[in-house]
Design a protein around this motif. Structure first.
Motif, PDB file in Angstrom:
ATOM      1  N   THR A 122      39.759  17.753  -1.528  1.00 48.16           N
ATOM      2  CA  THR A 122      40.161  15.991  -1.605  1.00 48.16           C
ATOM      3  C   THR A 122      41.235  15.884  -2.004  1.00 48.16           C
ATOM      4  N   LEU A 123      41.909  16.329  -3.270  1.00 47.37           N
ATOM      5  CA  LEU A 123      43.141  16.070  -3.759  1.00 47.37           C
ATOM      6  C   LEU A 123      44.239  16.794  -2.598  1.00 47.37           C
ATOM      7  N   GLU A 124      44.062  17.846  -2.021  1.00 41.40           N
ATOM      8  CA  GLU A 124      44.831  18.230  -1.197  1.00 41.40           C
ATOM      9  C   GLU A 124      45.015  17.213   0.199  1.00 41.40           C
ATOM     10  N   ILE A 125      44.157  16.850   0.503  1.00 43.20           N
ATOM     11  CA  ILE A 125      44.036  15.845   1.621  1.00 43.20           C
ATOM     12  C   ILE A 125      44.828  14.471   1.370  1.00 43.20           C
ATOM     13  N   LEU A 126      44.453  14.232   0.077  1.00 41.93           N
ATOM     14  CA  LEU A 126      45.004  12.759  -0.491  1.00 41.93           C
ATOM     15  C   LEU A 126      46.622  13.111  -0.448  1.00 41.93           C
ATOM     16  N   LYS A 127      47.082  14.213  -1.275  1.00 37.62           N
ATOM     17  CA  LYS A 127      48.261  14.479  -1.491  1.00 37.62           C
ATOM     18  C   LYS A 127      49.346  14.731  -0.176  1.00 37.62           C
ATOM     19  N   GLU A 128      48.407  15.241   0.780  1.00 41.72           N
ATOM     20  CA  GLU A 128      49.188  15.498   2.203  1.00 41.72           C
ATOM     21  C   GLU A 128      49.326  14.086   2.827  1.00 41.72           C
ATOM     22  N   LYS A 129      48.506  13.132   2.649  1.00 44.32           N
ATOM     23  CA  LYS A 129      48.609  11.850   3.409  1.00 44.32           C
ATOM     24  C   LYS A 129      49.472  10.751   2.918  1.00 44.32           C
ATOM     25  N   TYR A 130      49.252  10.884   1.312  1.00 43.54           N
ATOM     26  CA  TYR A 130      50.013   9.647   0.689  1.00 43.54           C
ATOM     27  C   TYR A 130      50.956  10.206  -0.317  1.00 43.54           C
ATOM     28  N   GLY A 131      51.155  11.594  -0.615  1.00 40.39           N
ATOM     29  CA  GLY A 131      51.957  12.040  -1.732  1.00 40.39           C
ATOM     30  C   GLY A 131      51.348  11.957  -3.124  1.00 40.39           C
ATOM     31  N   VAL A 158      47.051   9.879  -6.951  1.00 45.31           N
ATOM     32  CA  VAL A 158      45.972  10.501  -6.009  1.00 45.31           C
ATOM     33  C   VAL A 158      44.937  11.632  -7.003  1.00 45.31           C
ATOM     34  N   GLU A 159      45.616  12.030  -8.077  1.00 47.90           N
ATOM     35  CA  GLU A 159      44.773  13.187  -8.720  1.00 47.90           C
ATOM     36  C   GLU A 159      43.613  12.268  -9.361  1.00 47.90           C
TER      37      GLU A 159
END
Length: 78
Positions: A4-13, A61-62
């Motif tokens: 989930t964290l990987e996806i959110l970081k990739e999408k939003y920073g 995002v974390e």
């Protein structure tokens, strides 16, 4: 790092706007604003983590990933 964290970081920073958070939670921004006024644990976790840059509010995002994964966020250690 959770998926989930990987996806959110990739999408939003590193941080998300209220509009991006609302989209992620499938809510309208105004509805999310109202929900964040409640004294529920998930809303309190999000409110404790929000960061202001100028007049804009951002959400790490974390913290959002932890909440989506069902873990309680620990603001002091993030």
């Amino acid at each position: 790092m959770s998926l989930t964290l990987e996806i959110l970081k990739e999408k939003y920073g590193a941080v998300m706007t209220l509009e991006q958070l609302a989209d992620t939670l499938s809510r309208k921004p105004e509805g999310l604003r109202m929900a964040l006024l409640r004294k529920e644990p998930w809303a309190e976790d999000i409110n404790k983590a929000k960061v202001y840059i100028g007049r804009r509010v951002y959400f790490p995002v974390e913290v959002i990933a932890n909440l989506l994964d069902g873990a309680s966020s620990d603001i002091n250690n993030s």
